[in-house]
Design a protein around this motif. Structure first.
Motif, mmCIF file in Angstrom:
data_model
loop_
_atom_site.group_PDB
_atom_site.id
_atom_site.type_symbol
_atom_site.label_atom_id
_atom_site.label_comp_id
_atom_site.label_asym_id
_atom_site.label_seq_id
_atom_site.Cartn_x
_atom_site.Cartn_y
_atom_site.Cartn_z
ATOM 1 N N CYS A 76 0.855 -1.195 0.000
ATOM 2 C CA CYS A 76 0.000 0.000 0.000
ATOM 3 C C CYS A 76 0.886 1.238 0.000
ATOM 4 O O CYS A 76 2.090 1.146 0.227
ATOM 5 C CB CYS A 76 -0.932 0.023 1.212
ATOM 6 N N SER A 78 1.915 3.805 2.143
ATOM 7 C CA SER A 78 1.834 3.750 3.603
ATOM 8 C C SER A 78 2.050 5.120 4.229
ATOM 9 O O SER A 78 2.905 5.870 3.789
ATOM 10 C CB SER A 78 2.901 2.778 4.114
ATOM 11 N N ASP A 80 -0.141 8.568 6.211
ATOM 12 C CA ASP A 80 -1.005 9.639 5.713
ATOM 13 C C ASP A 80 -0.289 10.641 4.809
ATOM 14 O O ASP A 80 -0.804 10.989 3.749
ATOM 15 C CB ASP A 80 -1.676 10.377 6.882
ATOM 16 N N PHE A 83 0.314 9.266 1.389
ATOM 17 C CA PHE A 83 -0.983 9.094 0.725
ATOM 18 C C PHE A 83 -1.480 10.437 0.192
ATOM 19 O O PHE A 83 -1.928 10.554 -0.947
ATOM 20 C CB PHE A 83 -1.984 8.502 1.721
ATOM 21 N N GLY A 90 -2.994 7.070 -4.248
ATOM 22 C CA GLY A 90 -3.302 6.379 -3.004
ATOM 23 C C GLY A 90 -4.575 5.561 -3.122
ATOM 24 O O GLY A 90 -4.636 4.402 -2.708
ATOM 25 N N ASN A 94 -4.403 1.632 -2.812
ATOM 26 C CA ASN A 94 -4.891 1.163 -1.508
ATOM 27 C C ASN A 94 -6.327 0.669 -1.537
ATOM 28 O O ASN A 94 -6.709 -0.129 -0.693
ATOM 29 C CB ASN A 94 -4.771 2.276 -0.468
ATOM 30 N N TYR A 142 -6.536 7.506 4.049
ATOM 31 C CA TYR A 142 -5.678 6.320 4.219
ATOM 32 C C TYR A 142 -6.373 5.289 5.105
ATOM 33 O O TYR A 142 -6.524 4.123 4.739
ATOM 34 C CB TYR A 142 -4.329 6.738 4.831
ATOM 35 N N LYS A 146 -8.535 1.639 4.316
ATOM 36 C CA LYS A 146 -8.207 0.405 5.028
ATOM 37 C C LYS A 146 -9.500 -0.255 5.528
ATOM 38 O O LYS A 146 -9.687 -1.474 5.396
ATOM 39 C CB LYS A 146 -7.279 0.692 6.214
#
Length: 327
Positions: A76, A78, A80, A83, A90, A94, A142, A146
């Motif tokens: 990903c 990784s 913030d 991103f 991002g 992600n 971010y 997830k």
């Protein structure tokens, strides 16, 4: 015959520590990674195959996923700041790339899919022990993505396709793909090289986990009975300590001459997670202290394994992402 494991992002901070452990345990491992932080982070091994490629490339996934029993999805953009540097990128990596990877994995005969989420999905909670049953209040895209991926993964669960999500605390310690932009590692780097740590606020809680324990948590998920983990979500952390407590631990290891400077902060974000469930259900408990992570980094500084740690862009996700301009 040893199980075959496919790891996205296997040359990342945690992946670079996980892969050697899995090889030592006798697994066959395929790593798919862009190798943005160096080409030689994983030592060659007769049971390791590395592929330089992008998880957004579905044709590539169709070719290389077949033959693996387990997928561990670590890849990903990784943290913030990295991103936010390019939110479209991002999102593409992600979130948008996630469901195709799950679909292809299931269609190609993978029987266990392990997803690396983040404890940041909880947002800020007042409770002292934030457990997996609590509501998610992600504060950034971010962490929101997830959480979205966790929901997507659940839809694909069935008796022949075991899905499990892990929500790690912030990882700390030494890896061949070092990160210096996570809290314990930041404090250790500054203490060692500048003999001074700036603590913004200090009362905020920050859950951390030693990289060796994080690796062992993945091993626990690989080896667990599918009936114990299918559809489950597990936090993985060590202790919840304040930033000031972390700074004091760093000082105790690096040297009493290290100054701790306090700077007032409006950032009152405080995170604290419970790792009771993974202990109760799988018998997993973190055993490495935060001071162990600091000791490991100190050794790496002492013997020159880390080159120019205060400035080297290879150790700072945001600096590296700015310079490579990934599309």
């Amino acid at each position: 015959m040893s199980k075959k494991i496919f790891i996205t992002g296997g040359a990342g901070y945690v992946g670079a520590a996980l892969v050697p452990k899995l090889l030592d345990l006798g697994y066959q491992v395929t790593v798919l990674d862009l190798f943005l932080f160096g080409e030689n982070l994983l030592q060659s091994h007769n049971k390791l195959r590395t592929i330089k490629g992008d998880i957004r490339d579905q044709d590539l996934l169709e070719k290389i996923v077949p033959g693996h029993e387990i997928v561990i999805h670590l890849a990903c953009i990784s943290n913030d700041p990295s991103f936010e540097l390019n939110p479209e990128l991002g999102r593409a990596i992600n979130l948008d790339a996630f469901e195709p990877l799950v679909k292809i994995s299931k269609a190609k005969g993978v029987n266990r899919f392990i997803y690396a989420s983040s404890s940041s999905v909880y947002g800020i909670k007042e409770e002292m022990d934030v457990h997996e049953g609590m509501s998610l209040e992600p504060l950034t895209d971010y962490s929101k993505f997830k959480a979205d991926c966790e929901e997507i993964l659940k839809k694909y669960k069935d008796d022949s396709f075991t899905v499990v999500t892990i929500r790690p605390a912030t990882v700390c310690g030494y890896s061949t793909r070092q990160r210096m932009d996570v809290v314990v590692n930041i404090l250790t780097n500054l203490a060692y090289h500048k003999r001074e740590i700036s603590v913004f606020g200090g009362g905020q809680l920050r859950p951390n986990i030693h990289i060796s324990d994080m690796v062992n948590a993945y091993v626990a998920l690989i080896e667990a009975d599918k009936n114990k983990i299918n559809g489950e979500i597990f936090n993985a952390g060590y202790e919840n300590q304040t930033v000031l407590e972390l700074a004091e631990i760093v000082k105790s290891v690096i040297g009493e001459d290290v100054k701790i400077k306090f700077i007032p902060s409006n950032d009152n974000r405080s995170y604290h997670i419970s790792s009771k469930k993974i202990n109760d259900m799988l018998g997993f408990r973190a055993t490495h202290k935060i001071s162990d992570a600091v000791e490991d980094l100190k050794s790496a500084f002492d013997d020159g394994r880390l080159i120019d740690p205060l400035n080297n862009e290879m150790y700072f996700n945001i600096k590296r992402m700015q310079n490579i301009n990934l599309k």
